[in-house]
Design a protein around this motif. Structure first.
Motif, short mmCIF file in Angstrom:
data_model
loop_
_atom_site.label_atom_id
_atom_site.label_comp_id
_atom_site.label_asym_id
_atom_site.label_seq_id
_atom_site.Cartn_x
_atom_site.Cartn_y
_atom_site.Cartn_z
N SER A 1 -30.87 -46.36 -7.33
CA SER A 1 -29.43 -46.62 -7.39
C SER A 1 -28.64 -45.36 -7.04
CB SER A 1 -29.05 -47.11 -8.79
OG SER A 1 -29.69 -48.33 -9.10
N LEU A 2 -29.16 -44.21 -7.45
CA LEU A 2 -28.51 -42.94 -7.14
C LEU A 2 -28.50 -42.70 -5.63
CD1 LEU A 2 -27.29 -40.49 -8.70
CD2 LEU A 2 -29.55 -39.43 -8.56
N VAL A 3 -29.62 -42.94 -4.99
CA VAL A 3 -29.72 -42.76 -3.54
C VAL A 3 -28.80 -43.73 -2.82
CG1 VAL A 3 -31.26 -42.93 -1.54
CG2 VAL A 3 -32.05 -41.83 -3.65
N GLU A 4 -28.73 -44.97 -3.28
CA GLU A 4 -27.87 -45.97 -2.66
C GLU A 4 -26.40 -45.56 -2.78
OE1 GLU A 4 -26.79 -49.06 -0.39
OE2 GLU A 4 -28.84 -48.36 -0.77
N ALA A 5 -26.04 -45.02 -3.94
CA ALA A 5 -24.66 -44.56 -4.12
C ALA A 5 -24.34 -43.41 -3.17
CB ALA A 5 -24.44 -44.13 -5.57
N ALA A 6 -25.31 -42.51 -2.95
CA ALA A 6 -25.11 -41.40 -2.01
C ALA A 6 -24.93 -41.92 -0.59
CB ALA A 6 -26.27 -40.44 -2.08
N LYS A 7 -25.71 -42.93 -0.21
CA LYS A 7 -25.59 -43.52 1.13
C LYS A 7 -24.22 -44.17 1.32
CE LYS A 7 -30.49 -44.60 1.99
NZ LYS A 7 -31.46 -45.70 2.17
N GLU A 8 -23.76 -44.89 0.29
CA GLU A 8 -22.46 -45.54 0.38
C GLU A 8 -21.33 -44.51 0.49
OE1 GLU A 8 -22.23 -48.01 -3.06
OE2 GLU A 8 -23.73 -49.46 -2.33
N THR A 9 -21.50 -43.41 -0.23
CA THR A 9 -20.50 -42.34 -0.16
C THR A 9 -20.47 -41.71 1.23
OG1 THR A 9 -20.71 -41.85 -2.52
CG2 THR A 9 -19.82 -40.10 -1.12
N ALA A 10 -21.64 -41.43 1.78
CA ALA A 10 -21.72 -40.83 3.12
C ALA A 10 -21.12 -41.76 4.17
CB ALA A 10 -23.17 -40.50 3.45
N ALA A 11 -21.25 -43.08 3.96
CA ALA A 11 -20.74 -44.04 4.94
C ALA A 11 -19.22 -44.02 5.03
CB ALA A 11 -21.21 -45.45 4.57
N THR A 12 -18.54 -43.51 4.01
CA THR A 12 -17.08 -43.39 4.06
C THR A 12 -16.64 -42.19 4.88
OG1 THR A 12 -16.85 -41.95 2.11
CG2 THR A 12 -16.96 -44.33 1.71
N GLY A 13 -17.59 -41.32 5.25
CA GLY A 13 -17.26 -40.08 5.95
C GLY A 13 -17.21 -38.89 5.01
N ALA A 14 -17.51 -39.12 3.73
CA ALA A 14 -17.47 -38.04 2.75
C ALA A 14 -18.55 -37.01 3.02
CB ALA A 14 -17.64 -38.60 1.33
N SER A 15 -18.26 -35.76 2.68
CA SER A 15 -19.24 -34.68 2.86
C SER A 15 -19.83 -34.23 1.53
CB SER A 15 -18.58 -33.48 3.55
OG SER A 15 -17.49 -33.00 2.78
N GLU A 16 -19.28 -34.70 0.40
CA GLU A 16 -19.73 -34.28 -0.92
C GLU A 16 -20.08 -35.50 -1.77
OE1 GLU A 16 -19.94 -31.08 -2.26
OE2 GLU A 16 -19.44 -30.24 -0.31
N PHE A 17 -21.19 -35.40 -2.50
CA PHE A 17 -21.60 -36.44 -3.44
C PHE A 17 -21.95 -35.74 -4.75
CE2 PHE A 17 -25.03 -39.08 -5.33
CZ PHE A 17 -24.28 -40.23 -5.55
N CYS A 18 -21.20 -36.05 -5.79
CA CYS A 18 -21.37 -35.35 -7.06
C CYS A 18 -22.06 -36.23 -8.09
CB CYS A 18 -20.01 -34.89 -7.59
SG CYS A 18 -20.15 -33.81 -9.04
N ILE A 19 -23.12 -35.71 -8.68
CA ILE A 19 -23.87 -36.39 -9.74
C ILE A 19 -23.36 -35.87 -11.08
CG2 ILE A 19 -26.15 -36.82 -10.73
CD1 ILE A 19 -27.32 -36.13 -7.94
N VAL A 20 -22.89 -36.78 -11.91
CA VAL A 20 -22.24 -36.42 -13.17
C VAL A 20 -23.03 -36.99 -14.34
CG1 VAL A 20 -20.07 -36.51 -14.46
CG2 VAL A 20 -20.02 -36.47 -11.96
N ALA A 21 -23.10 -36.25 -15.42
CA ALA A 21 -23.73 -36.74 -16.64
C ALA A 21 -22.86 -36.42 -17.85
CB ALA A 21 -25.12 -36.13 -16.83
N ALA A 22 -22.72 -37.38 -18.75
CA ALA A 22 -21.93 -37.19 -19.97
C ALA A 22 -22.82 -36.57 -21.04
CB ALA A 22 -21.38 -38.53 -20.44
N VAL A 23 -22.91 -35.25 -21.00
CA VAL A 23 -23.76 -34.51 -21.93
C VAL A 23 -23.10 -33.19 -22.28
CG1 VAL A 23 -25.95 -35.50 -21.12
CG2 VAL A 23 -25.02 -33.49 -19.98
N ARG A 24 -23.53 -32.58 -23.39
CA ARG A 24 -23.10 -31.21 -23.69
C ARG A 24 -23.69 -30.26 -22.66
NH1 ARG A 24 -21.46 -27.84 -28.00
NH2 ARG A 24 -22.37 -25.76 -27.86
N GLY A 25 -24.94 -30.51 -22.35
CA GLY A 25 -25.69 -29.74 -21.36
C GLY A 25 -26.97 -30.50 -21.10
N PRO A 26 -27.64 -30.26 -19.98
CA PRO A 26 -28.82 -31.06 -19.61
C PRO A 26 -30.05 -30.72 -20.44
CG PRO A 26 -28.42 -29.35 -17.98
CD PRO A 26 -27.27 -29.29 -18.93
N ASP A 27 -30.79 -31.77 -20.86
CA ASP A 27 -32.10 -31.56 -21.47
C ASP A 27 -33.15 -31.68 -20.36
OD1 ASP A 27 -32.24 -34.27 -20.92
OD2 ASP A 27 -32.16 -34.90 -23.02
#
Length: 353
Positions: A115-141
């Motif tokens: 699903s993450l890869v598909e979201a990146a493909k959909e973002t690139a298809a708009t002409g976007a140059s940046e794809f940001c992965i976000v997580a709701a955490v204090r910090g990554p485990d």
């Protein structure tokens, strides 16, 4: 708005001598200092801009647009974002519906790699140059870092797009790992002025966020750092925040406007008035003439379609397209059509490398 300075030098702008001092037009000062010299306004100057009357707003926006064109060029950087881990965050950011401490409708969920890869493909298809992965955490485990390793590698193998990340506060080891993965830009918002931060978050400090940002910059990743306007801060605190961002020298500043979320401590606050939002955009551009200034969350309810266009003609040179983490945004096609109508080219991927 006028400010009193100690010199009566006419070169500083339109001025009149009064008891050995001079009253200077802040926009005349900004035109010389920012537009011509490329030096951002300081805290006191930003406050003077924020306190300008509404009848000069059009003039202010026009100058901010000139500054953006002069020091950043006509291109607009387009970015899409996706949440790899939503909800259940242990922090108490008072604006955020993803906090596990508040009775909001958002529930914890993880996004799988396909699903993450598909979201990146959909973002690139708009002409976007940046794809940001976000997580709701204090910090990554370690689970999240492992998912990042797998996810970033899968995205890079499938689509040509810059990968950014926003995973909360980091250790030095995590910073180094993200840089090694090829994460292009790291987002960690300071959110607001240092003096107002305790009114927004109590489970960690403004200084802890600053430390993460310093490590990210030292590791060679681009720094993305902004905040949210309209959380109850004063105009002097907005000026303070602009000055603190200028000290940090981030590559990108995302400007969010509070979208009050049900169940959060800020859920009953009124959205910022549109003219105040536009005045803030222009002031931040004059404080940060060379920085990517990005439209982020809340612009739809604060500015609407007309205000969105005014902001693009008032200092903004980047947008997040599509939806945000837990709220709906404008359709990507609407933003892209607007950019085309304004003859603002989308920044190509090669221009961001």
């Amino acid at each position: 708005m006028t400010v009193t300075v100690e010199s009566a030098d006419p070169a500083a702008g339109n001025s009149t001598a009064e008891d050995g001092a001079a009253t200077v037009d802040i926009l005349a000062v900004a035109r010389e200092q920012v537009l011509e010299q490329g030096r951002g306004l300081d805290e006191a100057q930003v406050l003077a801009v924020l306190e300008m009357p509404d009848e000069r707003l059009e003039e202010l926006l026009a100058l901010a647009h000139e500054v953006r064109q002069r020091w950043c060029g006509p291109e607009v950087e387009v970015e899409g974002i996706v949440s790899v881990k939503t909800g259940g965050c242990p922090e108490d950011c008072h604006f955020c519906s993803q906090s596990g401490r508040f009775p909001t409708p958002v529930r914890a969920a993880w996004l799988d790699i396909p699903s993450l890869v598909e979201a990146a493909k959909e973002t690139a298809a708009t002409g976007a140059s940046e794809f940001c992965i976000v997580a709701a955490v204090r910090g990554p485990d370690e689970r999240l870092m492992a998912q990042m390793r797998e996810g970033v590698a899968a995205i890079k193998a499938a689509v040509e797009i810059n990968v950014a990340a926003s995973l909360g506060m980091l250790t030095q080891q995590q910073v180094d790992e993200l840089a090694e993965m090829g994460v292009h830009r790291y987002n960690h918002n300071l959110e607001t002025a240092r003096s107002y931060f305790p009114n927004v978050v109590t489970t960690h400090t403004w200084e802890e966020r600053w430390e993460t940002l310093t490590m990210v910059r030292d590791a060679g990743m681009e720094v993305c750092c902004g905040g949210i306007v309209g959380m109850g801060e004063t105009r002097p605190q907005r000026a303070e925040f602009a000055a603190q961002l200028a000290e940090l020298e981030p590559d990108e500043v995302p400007l969010n406007f509070l979208n009050p979320r049900p169940g959060t401590p800020f859920g009953d606050r009124e959205p910022l008035e549109g003219r105040e939002a536009l005045r803030t955009i222009a002031a931040f551009r004059l404080a940060l003439p060379r920085t990517i200034l990005r439209y982020a969350g809340g612009r739809e309810i604060t500015l609407g379609d007309l205000g969105t266009e005014q902001g693009l003609l008032g200092g903004i040179n980047a947008v997040i397209v599509g939806n945000y983490l837990t709220t709906l945004g404008r359709p990507a096609t609407a933003d892209l059509e607007l950019l085309d109508r304004l003859s603002m080219p989308v920044k190509a991927l090669s221009a961001t490398l």
